[in-house]
Design a protein around this motif. Sequence first.
Motif, PDB file in Angstrom:
ATOM      1  N   GLY A 151     -37.673  43.556 -39.771  1.00 42.10           N
ATOM      2  CA  GLY A 151     -36.362  43.649 -40.426  1.00 42.10           C
ATOM      3  C   GLY A 151     -35.562  42.244 -40.592  1.00 42.10           C
ATOM      4  O   GLY A 151     -34.453  42.117 -40.162  1.00 42.10           O
ATOM      5  N   ASP A 154     -32.280  41.952 -42.341  1.00 46.99           N
ATOM      6  CA  ASP A 154     -31.218  42.768 -41.784  1.00 46.99           C
ATOM      7  C   ASP A 154     -30.819  42.446 -40.270  1.00 46.99           C
ATOM      8  O   ASP A 154     -29.848  42.718 -39.877  1.00 46.99           O
ATOM      9  N   ASN A 155     -31.754  41.801 -39.374  1.00 44.63           N
ATOM     10  CA  ASN A 155     -31.401  41.529 -38.156  1.00 44.63           C
ATOM     11  C   ASN A 155     -31.170  40.111 -37.912  1.00 44.63           C
ATOM     12  O   ASN A 155     -30.725  39.905 -36.804  1.00 44.63           O
ATOM     13  N   THR A 195     -20.618  44.065 -42.384  1.00 45.51           N
ATOM     14  CA  THR A 195     -21.851  43.383 -41.895  1.00 45.51           C
ATOM     15  C   THR A 195     -21.579  42.327 -40.904  1.00 45.51           C
ATOM     16  O   THR A 195     -21.073  41.473 -40.915  1.00 45.51           O
ATOM     17  N   GLY A 198     -27.129  39.821 -40.179  1.00 43.69           N
ATOM     18  CA  GLY A 198     -27.996  40.131 -41.377  1.00 43.69           C
ATOM     19  C   GLY A 198     -27.560  39.103 -42.510  1.00 43.69           C
ATOM     20  O   GLY A 198     -26.315  39.004 -42.351  1.00 43.69           O
TER      21      GLY A 198
END
Length: 389
Positions: A151, A154-155, A195, A198
Amino acid sequence: MGPFKPNKRKVHSLTGRITLDLVRQAFKAVRRNRGAAGIDRVSLKMFEANLPENLLSIMSSLKNGSFEPKPLRRHYIDKGGGKLRPLGIPAVRDRVAQEVLRRLLSPIFERKFLNRSFGFRPKRSCHQALERVLQDHQDGFRWVLDADIQGFFDNLPHAVMIAAVAAEVADGNILRLIQKFLRAGVMDNGVFKPTTVGTPQGGVISPLLANIVLHHLDEQLQQSGYRFVRYADDFVVLTSSKTQAKEALNLVSRTLEPLGLTLSPEKTRLTTFGKGYSFLGFVIASRSRRMRPKSEQKLKDKVRALTQRHFNLDAQLIEQLNRVLRGTALYFATPWSTNRWHFHRLDGWIRMRLRAMKLRRKRRSDSYRIRNAKFAQLGLVSLESFCRP
């Protein structure tokens, strides 16, 4: 300080380089890439209707630090196999602003990036990355660390991205603007989601931030003497023995840890050129360089969507189908690929779909009722025709 060592000669005056001409060039780049409207539902055409005022507003707010990006609009694309990939679509004004930042930052970092990084860089392509891999295999590096970062987009922690940029850039306004874009949040089915980690896939500046962070990995691999090829977060390390491949795996894991990243246990493996592995849409092996099954399935899904039996077989449909087929052929029919047999088989399957459309049924004998020459007359592109003699 972390893994990023600050440059003694940082760039200080990037904000002063934001001009109306730069903003105008950024808009032209955004317009070329097209794309859908963001959360404010303002399309490119609508934005362009009031272009001078919009560009002036972006320039002024970027320079004085008052620019506030809107949340991204969540959109999902089919990855195949029932999996969806989340994209974040910024508003047009935010795409233009991100492109301004990208154009300011890219020259600073481009001169630092290594030759074995190919993703989202000027005059570099997937095909060049694949050709470098094949050259390394030819040079005797037959063992492969086929790595997958879990990911990645995302990570990736925001602090890591900011630290990586701040190692070269001392302009506080620019760093704060990047942070604002990272923290803009996402609107998903009318629900705002913050958010905190990421960088969104679909953001204009995301690929550059990925390259800036993973340049640290490139440096570690090069300093340790490994051959590798990286395209954004997709990379392979090539060695001459299994022992070296294991050592490379340990090095990659140790390097990613302070970046807040890990390798996917399910998708990371040690293999050989003889057994083959997937990279950038191809299965690369000593005896074949063909499109991977997942890429073939994506093509079939697109063709199925266009060739449903209740559709009409007309010039417009053939034109739409040809666009899909040309795109596939231009990517996979390289001088070194071995796709002829796969393309021949796919061409037959596509013609079968078209016969079933026309006759509202599926029978083997229908190939005699509608000959291949008929599809050629209609202008249907043949995948196999793109293969080299």
